[in-house]
Design a protein around this motif. Structure first.
Motif, PDB file in Angstrom:
ATOM      1  N   ASP A  90       0.830  -1.211   0.000  1.00 38.91           N
ATOM      2  CA  ASP A  90       0.000   0.000   0.000  1.00 38.91           C
ATOM      3  C   ASP A  90       0.864   1.261   0.000  1.00 38.91           C
ATOM      4  O   ASP A  90       0.553   2.234  -0.684  1.00 38.91           O
ATOM      5  CB  ASP A  90      -0.950   0.002   1.203  1.00 38.91           C
ATOM      6  N   GLN A  91       1.958   1.239   0.745  1.00 39.45           N
ATOM      7  CA  GLN A  91       2.857   2.392   0.786  1.00 39.45           C
ATOM      8  C   GLN A  91       3.464   2.650  -0.594  1.00 39.45           C
ATOM      9  O   GLN A  91       3.522   3.789  -1.056  1.00 39.45           O
ATOM     10  CB  GLN A  91       3.958   2.117   1.812  1.00 39.45           C
ATOM     11  N   GLN A  92       3.884   1.589  -1.245  1.00 42.45           N
ATOM     12  CA  GLN A  92       4.465   1.721  -2.589  1.00 42.45           C
ATOM     13  C   GLN A  92       3.418   2.226  -3.581  1.00 42.45           C
ATOM     14  O   GLN A  92       3.697   3.105  -4.399  1.00 42.45           O
ATOM     15  CB  GLN A  92       5.022   0.378  -3.051  1.00 42.45           C
ATOM     16  N   GLN A  93       2.198   1.703  -3.494  1.00 42.63           N
ATOM     17  CA  GLN A  93       1.128   2.131  -4.385  1.00 42.63           C
ATOM     18  C   GLN A  93       0.824   3.620  -4.200  1.00 42.63           C
ATOM     19  O   GLN A  93       0.662   4.359  -5.170  1.00 42.63           O
ATOM     20  CB  GLN A  93      -0.143   1.315  -4.143  1.00 42.63           C
ATOM     21  N   LYS A  94       0.766   4.066  -2.946  1.00 44.77           N
ATOM     22  CA  LYS A  94       0.483   5.485  -2.664  1.00 44.77           C
ATOM     23  C   LYS A  94       1.572   6.383  -3.226  1.00 44.77           C
ATOM     24  O   LYS A  94       1.288   7.441  -3.779  1.00 44.77           O
ATOM     25  CB  LYS A  94       0.336   5.716  -1.154  1.00 44.77           C
ATOM     26  N   ARG A  95       2.835   5.968  -3.062  1.00 48.82           N
ATOM     27  CA  ARG A  95       3.940   6.759  -3.605  1.00 48.82           C
ATOM     28  C   ARG A  95       3.839   6.917  -5.114  1.00 48.82           C
ATOM     29  O   ARG A  95       4.239   7.929  -5.673  1.00 48.82           O
ATOM     30  CB  ARG A  95       5.289   6.122  -3.243  1.00 48.82           C
ATOM     31  N   GLN A  96       3.310   5.892  -5.775  1.00 48.54           N
ATOM     32  CA  GLN A  96       3.195   5.920  -7.230  1.00 48.54           C
ATOM     33  C   GLN A  96       1.857   6.479  -7.703  1.00 48.54           C
ATOM     34  O   GLN A  96       1.591   6.525  -8.899  1.00 48.54           O
ATOM     35  CB  GLN A  96       3.393   4.509  -7.801  1.00 48.54           C
ATOM     36  N   GLY A  97       1.006   6.893  -6.754  1.00 55.76           N
ATOM     37  CA  GLY A  97      -0.300   7.439  -7.113  1.00 55.76           C
ATOM     38  C   GLY A  97      -1.268   6.376  -7.598  1.00 55.76           C
ATOM     39  O   GLY A  97      -2.228   6.674  -8.315  1.00 55.76           O
ATOM     40  N   LEU A  98      -1.049   5.130  -7.194  1.00 53.48           N
ATOM     41  CA  LEU A  98      -1.891   4.008  -7.611  1.00 53.48           C
ATOM     42  C   LEU A  98      -2.807   3.592  -6.466  1.00 53.48           C
ATOM     43  O   LEU A  98      -2.554   3.919  -5.311  1.00 53.48           O
ATOM     44  CB  LEU A  98      -1.002   2.838  -8.048  1.00 53.48           C
ATOM     45  N   THR A 141      -4.574   1.547  -3.469  1.00 50.87           N
ATOM     46  CA  THR A 141      -4.100   0.636  -2.424  1.00 50.87           C
ATOM     47  C   THR A 141      -4.794  -0.716  -2.577  1.00 50.87           C
ATOM     48  O   THR A 141      -5.726  -0.865  -3.369  1.00 50.87           O
ATOM     49  CB  THR A 141      -4.387   1.196  -1.021  1.00 50.87           C
ATOM     50  N   SER A 142      -4.370  -1.699  -1.789  1.00 48.58           N
ATOM     51  CA  SER A 142      -4.972  -3.035  -1.869  1.00 48.58           C
ATOM     52  C   SER A 142      -6.466  -2.995  -1.540  1.00 48.58           C
ATOM     53  O   SER A 142      -7.266  -3.671  -2.193  1.00 48.58           O
ATOM     54  CB  SER A 142      -4.245  -4.008  -0.945  1.00 48.58           C
ATOM     55  N   ASP A 143      -6.861  -2.193  -0.563  1.00 45.32           N
ATOM     56  CA  ASP A 143      -8.284  -2.075  -0.233  1.00 45.32           C
ATOM     57  C   ASP A 143      -9.071  -1.454  -1.382  1.00 45.32           C
ATOM     58  O   ASP A 143     -10.178  -1.895  -1.700  1.00 45.32           O
ATOM     59  CB  ASP A 143      -8.473  -1.241   1.043  1.00 45.32           C
ATOM     60  N   GLU A 144      -8.490  -0.433  -2.004  1.00 46.18           N
ATOM     61  CA  GLU A 144      -9.159   0.204  -3.143  1.00 46.18           C
ATOM     62  C   GLU A 144      -9.264  -0.754  -4.323  1.00 46.18           C
ATOM     63  O   GLU A 144     -10.292  -0.789  -5.013  1.00 46.18           O
ATOM     64  CB  GLU A 144      -8.406   1.477  -3.544  1.00 46.18           C
ATOM     65  N   MET A 204      -9.433  -4.057  -4.097  1.00 46.88           N
ATOM     66  CA  MET A 204     -10.463  -5.044  -3.734  1.00 46.88           C
ATOM     67  C   MET A 204     -11.858  -4.460  -3.924  1.00 46.88           C
ATOM     68  O   MET A 204     -12.766  -5.137  -4.388  1.00 46.88           O
ATOM     69  CB  MET A 204     -10.269  -5.529  -2.288  1.00 46.88           C
ATOM     70  N   TYR A 205     -12.028  -3.196  -3.558  1.00 51.52           N
ATOM     71  CA  TYR A 205     -13.311  -2.531  -3.723  1.00 51.52           C
ATOM     72  C   TYR A 205     -13.682  -2.453  -5.205  1.00 51.52           C
ATOM     73  O   TYR A 205     -14.806  -2.764  -5.590  1.00 51.52           O
ATOM     74  CB  TYR A 205     -13.255  -1.130  -3.098  1.00 51.52           C
ATOM     75  N   GLU A 206     -12.710  -2.047  -6.045  1.00 52.87           N
ATOM     76  CA  GLU A 206     -12.952  -1.967  -7.489  1.00 52.87           C
ATOM     77  C   GLU A 206     -13.319  -3.330  -8.055  1.00 52.87           C
ATOM     78  O   GLU A 206     -14.225  -3.444  -8.892  1.00 52.87           O
ATOM     79  CB  GLU A 206     -11.714  -1.422  -8.209  1.00 52.87           C
ATOM     80  N   GLU A 207     -12.641  -4.375  -7.600  1.00 53.33           N
ATOM     81  CA  GLU A 207     -12.916  -5.734  -8.079  1.00 53.33           C
ATOM     82  C   GLU A 207     -14.311  -6.172  -7.659  1.00 53.33           C
ATOM     83  O   GLU A 207     -15.035  -6.805  -8.442  1.00 53.33           O
ATOM     84  CB  GLU A 207     -11.864  -6.697  -7.523  1.00 53.33           C
ATOM     85  N   ALA A 208     -14.709  -5.842  -6.431  1.00 46.24           N
ATOM     86  CA  ALA A 208     -16.044  -6.204  -5.955  1.00 46.24           C
ATOM     87  C   ALA A 208     -17.116  -5.499  -6.778  1.00 46.24           C
ATOM     88  O   ALA A 208     -18.155  -6.094  -7.112  1.00 46.24           O
ATOM     89  CB  ALA A 208     -16.190  -5.851  -4.468  1.00 46.24           C
ATOM     90  N   ILE A 209     -16.880  -4.243  -7.132  1.00 42.48           N
ATOM     91  CA  ILE A 209     -17.839  -3.490  -7.954  1.00 42.48           C
ATOM     92  C   ILE A 209     -17.957  -4.141  -9.332  1.00 42.48           C
ATOM     93  O   ILE A 209     -19.055  -4.312  -9.860  1.00 42.48           O
ATOM     94  CB  ILE A 209     -17.406  -2.002  -8.088  1.00 42.48           C
ATOM     95  N   LYS A 210     -16.825  -4.538  -9.917  1.00 42.32           N
ATOM     96  CA  LYS A 210     -16.832  -5.180 -11.238  1.00 42.32           C
ATOM     97  C   LYS A 210     -17.613  -6.488 -11.200  1.00 42.32           C
ATOM     98  O   LYS A 210     -18.390  -6.787 -12.098  1.00 42.32           O
ATOM     99  CB  LYS A 210     -15.409  -5.459 -11.725  1.00 42.32           C
ATOM    100  N   LYS A 211     -17.389  -7.287 -10.143  1.00 38.70           N
ATOM    101  CA  LYS A 211     -18.080  -8.581 -10.027  1.00 38.70           C
ATOM    102  C   LYS A 211     -19.572  -8.405  -9.813  1.00 38.70           C
ATOM    103  O   LYS A 211     -20.374  -9.181 -10.307  1.00 38.70           O
ATOM    104  CB  LYS A 211     -17.485  -9.393  -8.880  1.00 38.70           C
ATOM    105  N   ALA A 212     -19.943  -7.401  -9.048  1.00 36.88           N
ATOM    106  CA  ALA A 212     -21.338  -7.159  -8.748  1.00 36.88           C
ATOM    107  C   ALA A 212     -22.073  -6.579  -9.949  1.00 36.88           C
ATOM    108  O   ALA A 212     -23.299  -6.665 -10.046  1.00 36.88           O
ATOM    109  CB  ALA A 212     -21.478  -6.243  -7.547  1.00 36.88           C
TER     110      ALA A 212
END
Length: 131
Positions: free
Chosen positions: A102-110, A112-115, A117-125
């Motif tokens: 998550d720290q690496q993702q934030k540094r790169q403006g990407l 996080t793992s929670d975000e 997972m949330y995006e994946e759940a929205i896609k599946k739903a």
């Protein structure tokens, strides 16, 4: 025996000695402790092990001495052994790996793992009606 030893501590002081005699040492602790979480034991016939739970245990603080006025150790000379992530218990490893990701993702403006997972759940739903 342990019955002949006197170890007394409160939030700010520690006293160790034989019962009904002057203590070997007594004094004000370097920092306060949680007296209800402190304990001691006799190991073998000659070692008194004392466990003091620091009040501020949220961050690791090395004390230069236990009792104020006693000889201090040079804290700069102490090098704690480095801990590799794989040396930690099994439950801590995934948590630390997630935090590092998550720290690496934030540094790169990407996201996080929670975000992610949330995006994946929205896609599946699927998209809700009206969107």
């Amino acid at each position: 025996s342990a019955k002949s030893i006197s170890v007394v501590f409160d939030v700010h002081t520690l006293s160790v000695g034989l019962k009904n005699a002057e203590p070997f040492f007594k004094g004000k602790l370097y920092r306060p402790v949680r007296e209800d979480e402190c304990t001691w034991s006799l190991e073998g016939k000659s070692v008194i092990a004392i466990y003091l739970q620091k009040v501020n245990s949220k961050h690791e603080e090395w004390w230069p001495c236990v009792i104020e006025g006693h000889q201090e150790i040079d804290l700069k000379a102490i090098k704690p052994p480095p801990k590799h992530v794989n040396d930690l218990d099994e439950g801590a490893i995934p948590v630390i790996q997630k935090m590092m990701f998550d720290q690496q993702q934030k540094r790169q403006g990407l996201p996080t793992s929670d975000e992610l997972m949330y995006e994946e759940a929205i896609k599946k739903a699927g998209k809700p009606p009206g969107f």
